[in-house]
Write a protein that holds these residues in place. Structure first.
Motif, PDB file in Angstrom:
ATOM      1  N   ASN A  27       0.825  -1.213   0.000  1.00  0.00           N
ATOM      2  CA  ASN A  27       0.000   0.000   0.000  1.00  0.00           C
ATOM      3  C   ASN A  27       0.855   1.256   0.000  1.00  0.00           C
ATOM      4  O   ASN A  27       0.540   2.236  -0.690  1.00  0.00           O
ATOM      5  CB  ASN A  27      -0.936  -0.008   1.212  1.00  0.00           C
ATOM      6  CG  ASN A  27      -2.082  -0.990   1.054  1.00  0.00           C
ATOM      7  OD1 ASN A  27      -2.566  -1.217  -0.047  1.00  0.00           O
ATOM      8  ND2 ASN A  27      -2.525  -1.585   2.153  1.00  0.00           N
ATOM      9  N   SER A  28       1.938   1.237   0.761  1.00  0.00           N
ATOM     10  CA  SER A  28       2.839   2.395   0.791  1.00  0.00           C
ATOM     11  C   SER A  28       3.466   2.625  -0.572  1.00  0.00           C
ATOM     12  O   SER A  28       3.549   3.763  -1.055  1.00  0.00           O
ATOM     13  CB  SER A  28       3.922   2.181   1.852  1.00  0.00           C
ATOM     14  OG  SER A  28       4.851   3.243   1.846  1.00  0.00           O
ATOM     15  N   SER A  49       0.971   3.926  -3.240  1.00  0.00           N
ATOM     16  CA  SER A  49       0.489   5.296  -3.022  1.00  0.00           C
ATOM     17  C   SER A  49       1.267   6.313  -3.856  1.00  0.00           C
ATOM     18  O   SER A  49       0.803   7.440  -4.052  1.00  0.00           O
ATOM     19  CB  SER A  49       0.581   5.654  -1.538  1.00  0.00           C
ATOM     20  OG  SER A  49       1.947   5.728  -1.114  1.00  0.00           O
TER      21      SER A  49
END
Length: 330
Positions: free
Chosen positions: A61-62, A65
């Motif tokens: 997810n990081s 992003s």
């Protein structure tokens, strides 16, 4: 599938690849039978690193992003995968999967079993995704290409794919700079950088640079950590062959039972051989190395930590070219 759904699917894949499912164990056996370099220990290590660094939910997810959402106008992307270490093409497939494009994947004959199993397992769990990855022998009429190979094959890739958006990868290798203050633990970690996967990866260190007057004794002792590789017949054949050449040429060398150290100007070395050279200014040397098109990873104090060369993260792109930026920009 949305990005959230795809991340969840990848996390599930990580749980499977880190487990002891009997089907997975059978696939590991088949992969070793198909390619003797893919020992069970090195297959397990590759899977462990993929699960830890690529298939962790927070890391995914990081990383995502920083990129646009999956495209609503998918293209077909042809990927020519390498096969030098187990699942080396996984990251390219992962990027294609998450970017939303259709991946047309040409697997290396050296690494067919493992990648095919990953794709089959994802298709079994998520039938709606099955057509997003197609394994093919011929990659004609794709909208873009990612190809990994030797310097020689790269020239052909450049010719055939010239009219399409592309990433073409060539031979690369990794280098370490030692300053003489390394601890025993750091030297043993350097042995990992050199010896893991029998030294076949582009992130394996194939040359070290040392200061004038360097004492190699502790380094050679640290490499005994991998004495067991001498029991692997393919590796031992390379060791015996390279040692015979060195002896016939009358070249100076240092060795233990599993590694041969030879002074050389080349940063590329054959299997079972580690090249070394001397330097006077570490800063100048590092600057020259980092400007080279042949360097994948620089290991040492102030650079990639000893022992971490074979633990790339999601943003550690091959050849330093951002694969996700390329794909999301198509």
């Amino acid at each position: 599938m949305s990005s959230i759904e795809k991340v969840a699917a990848l996390v599930r894949l990580g749980q499977y690849l880190s487990g002891n499912d009997s089907a997975l164990q059978t696939v590991k056996d088949r992969a070793f039978q198909a390619n003797g370099w893919f020992t069970h220990n090195f297959i397990d290590l590759s899977l462990q690193n993929i699960c830890r660094y690529y298939l962790d939910e927070s890391k995914l997810n990081s990383w995502l992003s920083g990129y646009p959402a999956p495209t609503a106008s998918p293209r077909s992307v042809g990927i020519v995968a390498a096969g030098n270490i187990p699942l080396v093409g996984f990251h390219d497939w992962l990027c294609g999967f998450l970017s939303g494009h259709q991946v047309r994947l040409k697997l290396s004959s050296k690494d067919t079993v493992l990648m095919q199993h990953v794709i089959d397992k994802m298709s079994e769990w998520y039938p709606q995704y099955a057509q997003q990855t197609l394994v093919q022998d011929m990659l004609k009429n794709c909208d873009a290409y990612i190809a990994t190979g030797s310097n020689n094959s790269a020239r052909y890739f450049e010719y055939y794919f010239a009219q399409y958006p592309h990433i073409i990868r060539r031979n690369r290798t990794s280098v370490a700079i030692l300053d003489g203050t390394e601890t025993v633990a750091e030297l043993e970690a350097l042995a990992d950088d050199v010896m893991l996967y029998f030294g076949l990866g582009c992130r394996n260190v194939t040359k070290i640079f040392v200061p004038e007057g360097y004492n190699f004794e502790a380094l050679i002792q640290a490499f005994r950590k991998y004495a067991h590789l001498a029991d692997h017949h393919k590796y031992k054949n390379n060791y015996d062959y390279n040692l015979a050449l060195i002896l016939l040429n009358g070249s100076p060398y240092m060795a233990n039972d599993n590694i041969i150290l030879v002074e050389s100007g080349s940063i590329f070395s054959p299997i079972s051989v580690l090249h070394y050279g001397y330097y006077t200014s570490a800063a100048t040397l590092a600057e020259e190395l980092q400007a080279s098109n042949d360097l994948q990873c620089l290991v040492g104090h102030g650079y990639t930590a000893f022992g971490n060369a074979q633990q790339p993260g999601l943003s550690d792109y091959a050849d330093g070219v951002d694969t996700m930026q390329f794909l999301t920009g198509l």
